[in-house]
Design a protein around this motif. Structure first.
Motif, PDB file in Angstrom:
ATOM      1  N   GLY A 218       0.737  -1.161  -0.002  1.00 13.15           N
ATOM      2  CA  GLY A 218       0.103  -0.045  -0.005  1.00 13.15           C
ATOM      3  C   GLY A 218       0.740   1.414   0.060  1.00 13.15           C
ATOM      4  N   GLU A 240      -3.624   2.376  -3.226  1.00 13.96           N
ATOM      5  CA  GLU A 240      -3.951   1.469  -4.668  1.00 13.96           C
ATOM      6  C   GLU A 240      -2.702   1.667  -5.532  1.00 13.96           C
ATOM      7  OE1 GLU A 240      -8.397   3.347  -3.586  1.00 13.96           O
ATOM      8  OE2 GLU A 240      -7.145   3.711  -5.714  1.00 13.96           O
ATOM      9  N   THR A 263      -7.751  -9.757  -6.555  1.00 16.47           N
ATOM     10  CA  THR A 263      -7.340  -8.305  -6.703  1.00 16.47           C
ATOM     11  C   THR A 263      -8.704  -7.616  -7.012  1.00 16.47           C
ATOM     12  OG1 THR A 263      -5.907  -6.447  -7.137  1.00 16.47           O
ATOM     13  CG2 THR A 263      -6.549  -7.887  -8.902  1.00 16.47           C
ATOM     14  N   TRP A 322     -15.448  -0.525  -9.034  1.00 19.45           N
ATOM     15  CA  TRP A 322     -14.641  -1.358  -8.554  1.00 19.45           C
ATOM     16  C   TRP A 322     -15.131  -2.879  -8.603  1.00 19.45           C
ATOM     17  CZ3 TRP A 322      -9.984  -0.994  -7.291  1.00 19.45           C
ATOM     18  CH2 TRP A 322      -9.152   0.313  -6.793  1.00 19.45           C
ATOM     19  N   ARG A 369      -6.794   0.730 -12.125  1.00 19.72           N
ATOM     20  CA  ARG A 369      -6.294   0.808 -10.431  1.00 19.72           C
ATOM     21  C   ARG A 369      -6.549  -0.647 -10.006  1.00 19.72           C
ATOM     22  NH1 ARG A 369      -6.216   5.635  -7.694  1.00 19.72           N
ATOM     23  NH2 ARG A 369      -6.732   7.479  -8.890  1.00 19.72           N
ATOM     24  N   LYS A 371      -6.248  -2.901  -6.543  1.00 17.27           N
ATOM     25  CA  LYS A 371      -6.337  -2.527  -4.810  1.00 17.27           C
ATOM     26  C   LYS A 371      -6.299  -4.082  -4.111  1.00 17.27           C
ATOM     27  CE  LYS A 371      -9.943  -0.806  -2.847  1.00 17.27           C
ATOM     28  NZ  LYS A 371     -10.829   0.451  -2.388  1.00 17.27           N
ATOM     29  N   ASP A 372      -5.544  -4.362  -2.974  1.00 13.18           N
ATOM     30  CA  ASP A 372      -5.442  -5.476  -2.475  1.00 13.18           C
ATOM     31  C   ASP A 372      -5.053  -6.885  -3.106  1.00 13.18           C
ATOM     32  OD1 ASP A 372      -5.509  -6.857  -0.035  1.00 13.18           O
ATOM     33  OD2 ASP A 372      -7.622  -7.166   0.106  1.00 13.18           O
TER      34      ASP A 372
END
Length: 378
Positions: A218, A240, A263, A322, A369, A371-372
């Motif tokens: 992160g 992100e 993800t 997302w 993007r 994320k995670d």
């Protein structure tokens, strides 16, 4: 006699409730509501929840997809609560709910419903795994009365007890509809636009078993290498990974052969990119296989496609939203899920050996993007 009996009965009931709460505390249960406000919970969507008389109340003003989620994530647990519905009542309790995406597809929803309108157990009856598995029986109390529910999730076992009767007892891994859903996530309460009240909500954690490894801290690209043949720009923003304006790759330092990967992804209009697995090198060209990111329904390889092998169908995503991308890769087999929907599968992969994970940006005047991102070796 009646004037004496009523308060005496109230005393007995309150005493039993106090004993039950004490027993819960002794058994490791923790309250999820303080009886005064929504401290410890996060409202997703318009405000539709409040606390009144020690009860969590949804007046329906938020409506779908409004929900209330726990601040913490849970894997295995026992959840206990009481609920009360009115005529046409409808809602649900989310388990393993994701940060983004449709909770009842990506995670699990245990349905709460006015069963007077649904004769016989159905996938919309109280205690159902919503739209997937009906309860073993209907055991709801008459409308306006309080019901007691206990949900035990100790993967792969999911058990639901309603008013003292078992209405679900599932081996989730044995059910193709449920086996790929998240094994960890938020607890949540759904606002379906219908009034519903809950009280005495408490939870006991059970031992975790998941062995996921986070691939991104992160903050920076430790554990990754940037390859930019056409100068795509890679940066970290709000925790992100942001890729934009060009062609390039972000490649893990480590390698895996068989694994589960997931993800969250969000992309701009006309963005093109992907997630490669079993990647070896860019030059000479040995990039393994690619899962495409391109939110165009008429693309040859829309989002979720195993590039040039299996075209994804359907396309349950939209630009600038997302979604959760999940891969399961074992030997020659690959299964791809997007927002909880299996969109592509194959058992004909020809590249079967360890390789890197690589994120691709492949278009100018666009962005993607991530994320995670995380992985679980198998």
């Amino acid at each position: 006699m009646k004037r004496i009996a009523i308060p005496f009965l109230g005393f007995i009931v309150c005493g039993q409730l106090a004993i039950a709460r004490a027993d819960d505390a002794n058994d490791g249960f923790q309250p999820l509501f303080n009886g005064k406000d929504l401290t410890g919970w996060v409202a997703e969507g318009p405000a539709g929840f409040s606390v009144k008389n020690g009860q969590v109340v949804s007046d329906g003003s938020g409506d779908y997809p409004t929900w209330l989620r726990s601040e913490e994530e849970f894997e295995n647990f026992v959840l206990r609560f009481e609920f009360r519905l009115r005529l046409y009542g409808e809602g649900g309790v989310f388990l393993h709910a994701p940060a983004h995406g449709r909770n009842s597809n990506v995670g699990f929803e245990i349905q709460l419903s006015d069963d007077t309108r649904n004769p016989g157990p159905a996938v919309i009856s109280t205690g159902a795994v919503f739209a997937a598995v009906p309860p073993l029986k209907q055991n709801s109390r008459p409308l306006g009365q309080w019901n007691a529910m206990e949900i035990t999730f100790d993967w792969p076992r999911l058990k639901v007890v309603l008013n003292g009767e078992t209405v679900q007892d599932l081996d989730v891994e044995a059910n193709p509809e449920l086996r790929d859903r998240l094994r960890r996530g938020y607890l949540g309460l759904q606002d379906r636009g219908k009034p519903i009240a809950l009280r005495n909500v408490r939870v006991k954690r059970l031992p975790d078993r998941e062995q996921w490894r986070s691939l991104f801290n992160g903050q920076d690209f430790s554990g990754w290498d940037i390859l930019e043949p056409d100068d795509a720009q890679w940066s970290v923003e709000n925790g992100e990974i942001l890729a934009r304006d060009g062609n390039g790759y972000l490649v893990t330092s480590d390698q895996w052969q068989d694994f589960e990967f997931q993800t969250y992804v969000r992309s701009s209009h006309f963005a093109n990119g992907g997630v490669f697995f079993r990647w070896k090198s860019l030059v000479p060209k040995d990039r393994g296989n690619e899962i495409q990111i391109e939110n165009i329904p008429d693309s040859n390889n829309p989002t979720g496609s195993i590039y040039d092998l299996v075209r994804a169908n359907p396309l349950p995503v939209a630009d600038d939203e997302w979604f959760l991308l999940q891969l399961r890769v074992v030997g020659a087999e690959c299964r791809v899920r997007v927002n909880g929907v299996t969109v592509a599968t194959t058992d004909k992969l020809t590249i079967v050996r360890p390789g890197h994970i690589a994120l691709q940006m492949h278009s100018r005047d666009a962005w993607i993007r991530f994320k995670d991102p995380k992985i679980k070796p198998l």
